[in-house]
Design a protein around this motif. Structure first.
Motif, PDB file in Angstrom:
ATOM      1  N   GLU A  97       0.741  -1.201  -0.074  1.00  0.00           N
ATOM      2  CA  GLU A  97      -0.147  -0.053   0.069  1.00  0.00           C
ATOM      3  C   GLU A  97       0.779   1.153  -0.013  1.00  0.00           C
ATOM      4  N   ARG A  98       0.511   2.335  -0.629  1.00  0.00           N
ATOM      5  CA  ARG A  98       1.164   3.485  -0.637  1.00  0.00           C
ATOM      6  C   ARG A  98       0.209   4.635  -0.031  1.00  0.00           C
ATOM      7  N   GLU A  99       0.620   5.496   0.982  1.00  0.00           N
ATOM      8  CA  GLU A  99       0.181   6.464   1.582  1.00  0.00           C
ATOM      9  C   GLU A  99       0.834   7.738   1.594  1.00  0.00           C
ATOM     10  N   GLY A 100       0.822   8.501   0.706  1.00  0.00           N
ATOM     11  CA  GLY A 100       1.631   9.789   0.283  1.00  0.00           C
ATOM     12  C   GLY A 100       3.020   9.308  -0.107  1.00  0.00           C
ATOM     13  N   THR A 101       4.147   9.524   1.009  1.00  0.00           N
ATOM     14  CA  THR A 101       5.350   9.184   0.697  1.00  0.00           C
ATOM     15  C   THR A 101       5.708   7.821   1.357  1.00  0.00           C
ATOM     16  N   LEU A 102       4.623   7.546   2.233  1.00  0.00           N
ATOM     17  CA  LEU A 102       4.991   5.867   2.679  1.00  0.00           C
ATOM     18  C   LEU A 102       4.501   4.829   2.228  1.00  0.00           C
ATOM     19  N   HIS A 103       5.296   3.736   2.252  1.00  0.00           N
ATOM     20  CA  HIS A 103       5.068   2.543   1.575  1.00  0.00           C
ATOM     21  C   HIS A 103       4.982   1.539   2.604  1.00  0.00           C
ATOM     22  N   ARG A 104       3.626   0.978   2.604  1.00  0.00           N
ATOM     23  CA  ARG A 104       3.535  -0.025   3.948  1.00  0.00           C
ATOM     24  C   ARG A 104       3.385  -1.657   3.044  1.00  0.00           C
ATOM     25  N   VAL A 105       4.285  -2.356   3.599  1.00  0.00           N
ATOM     26  CA  VAL A 105       4.234  -3.945   2.920  1.00  0.00           C
ATOM     27  C   VAL A 105       3.818  -4.906   4.054  1.00  0.00           C
ATOM     28  N   SER A 106       2.530  -5.609   3.836  1.00  0.00           N
ATOM     29  CA  SER A 106       2.322  -6.610   4.826  1.00  0.00           C
ATOM     30  C   SER A 106       2.601  -7.909   4.551  1.00  0.00           C
ATOM     31  N   VAL A 107       3.094  -8.949   5.286  1.00  0.00           N
ATOM     32  CA  VAL A 107       3.153 -10.257   4.788  1.00  0.00           C
ATOM     33  C   VAL A 107       2.364 -10.970   5.702  1.00  0.00           C
ATOM     34  N   GLU A 108       1.520 -12.094   5.312  1.00  0.00           N
ATOM     35  CA  GLU A 108       0.662 -12.807   6.252  1.00  0.00           C
ATOM     36  C   GLU A 108       0.995 -14.410   5.702  1.00  0.00           C
ATOM     37  N   ALA A 109       1.116 -15.195   6.828  1.00  0.00           N
ATOM     38  CA  ALA A 109       1.261 -16.632   6.700  1.00  0.00           C
ATOM     39  C   ALA A 109       0.662 -17.406   7.823  1.00  0.00           C
ATOM     40  N   THR A 110       0.666 -18.646   7.640  1.00  0.00           N
ATOM     41  CA  THR A 110       0.161 -19.598   8.563  1.00  0.00           C
ATOM     42  C   THR A 110       1.076 -20.397   9.264  1.00  0.00           C
ATOM     43  N   ALA A 111       1.264 -20.421  10.315  1.00  0.00           N
ATOM     44  CA  ALA A 111       2.162 -21.362  11.100  1.00  0.00           C
ATOM     45  C   ALA A 111       1.423 -22.679  11.349  1.00  0.00           C
ATOM     46  N   LEU A 112       1.819 -23.801  10.611  1.00  0.00           N
ATOM     47  CA  LEU A 112       0.802 -24.902  10.797  1.00  0.00           C
ATOM     48  C   LEU A 112       1.611 -25.775  11.962  1.00  0.00           C
ATOM     49  N   GLY A 113       0.459 -26.476  12.676  1.00  0.00           N
ATOM     50  CA  GLY A 113       1.074 -27.171  13.790  1.00  0.00           C
ATOM     51  C   GLY A 113       0.597 -28.625  13.846  1.00  0.00           C
ATOM     52  N   PRO A 114       0.709 -29.332  14.646  1.00  0.00           N
ATOM     53  CA  PRO A 114       0.161 -30.636  15.075  1.00  0.00           C
ATOM     54  C   PRO A 114      -1.524 -30.658  15.084  1.00  0.00           C
ATOM     55  N   GLY A 115      -2.134 -31.336  14.415  1.00  0.00           N
ATOM     56  CA  GLY A 115      -3.510 -31.353  14.351  1.00  0.00           C
ATOM     57  C   GLY A 115      -4.068 -30.128  13.865  1.00  0.00           C
ATOM     58  N   PRO A 116      -5.115 -29.790  14.480  1.00  0.00           N
ATOM     59  CA  PRO A 116      -5.916 -28.644  13.922  1.00  0.00           C
ATOM     60  C   PRO A 116      -5.090 -27.169  14.225  1.00  0.00           C
ATOM     61  N   LEU A 117      -4.097 -26.990  15.182  1.00  0.00           N
ATOM     62  CA  LEU A 117      -3.308 -26.034  15.507  1.00  0.00           C
ATOM     63  C   LEU A 117      -2.691 -25.260  14.110  1.00  0.00           C
ATOM     64  N   ALA A 118      -3.046 -24.193  13.874  1.00  0.00           N
ATOM     65  CA  ALA A 118      -2.548 -23.223  13.092  1.00  0.00           C
ATOM     66  C   ALA A 118      -3.031 -21.822  13.482  1.00  0.00           C
TER      67      ALA A 118
END
Length: 132
Positions: A97-118
């Motif tokens: 995203e760009r807001e004027g002179t600022l650039h914002r970068v967001s990264v989302e991921a999922t940490a998978l775990g044992p069974g239903p834990l994510a």
């Protein structure tokens, strides 16, 4: 006073009948170990999963920083996305995203775990556009 004869317990040392037994615990240690060992293994697995989740979060944060630096240099959005995706864990989503002179970068991921834990983890970085 009459003298009473004391009876020895079956596990008393020196008694022949008690020598074939494991000792005074009569199997309590085995029962406790049957309960404690699976609990310790479960605790270790959760601890290792937590460390893995922290590692995924650190990679998301590093990918967001790399993308924000690329955006601040004035690179095109496709190049920013490719830089961030290269540093991000597999299956991550990257938003720029760009807001004027600022650039914002967001990264989302999922940490998978044992069974239903994510657990969803994110990393975000903001950088000012460089002059020029």
């Amino acid at each position: 006073m009459p003298c009473r004869k004391r009876s020895k317990r079956p596990w008393a040392p020196g008694r022949e009948a008690g020598r074939d037994r494991a000792g005074p615990d009569l199997g309590y240690i085995t029962a406790e170990a049957a309960v404690v060992i699976p609990a310790l293994v479960t605790l270790l697995a959760l601890f290792l999963w937590g460390l893995g989740a922290v590692g995924v979060q650190a990679r998301c944060q590093d990918a967001a920083r790399a993308g924000a630096r690329a955006a601040a240099r004035g690179e095109p959005e496709a190049s920013v996305l490719s830089v961030a995706l290269a540093a991000a864990p597999g299956g991550a989503d990257v938003r720029v995203e760009r807001e004027g002179t600022l650039h914002r970068v967001s990264v989302e991921a999922t940490a998978l775990g044992p069974g239903p834990l994510a657990v969803p983890v994110t990393g975000e970085a903001v950088a000012h556009a460089e002059p020029g």
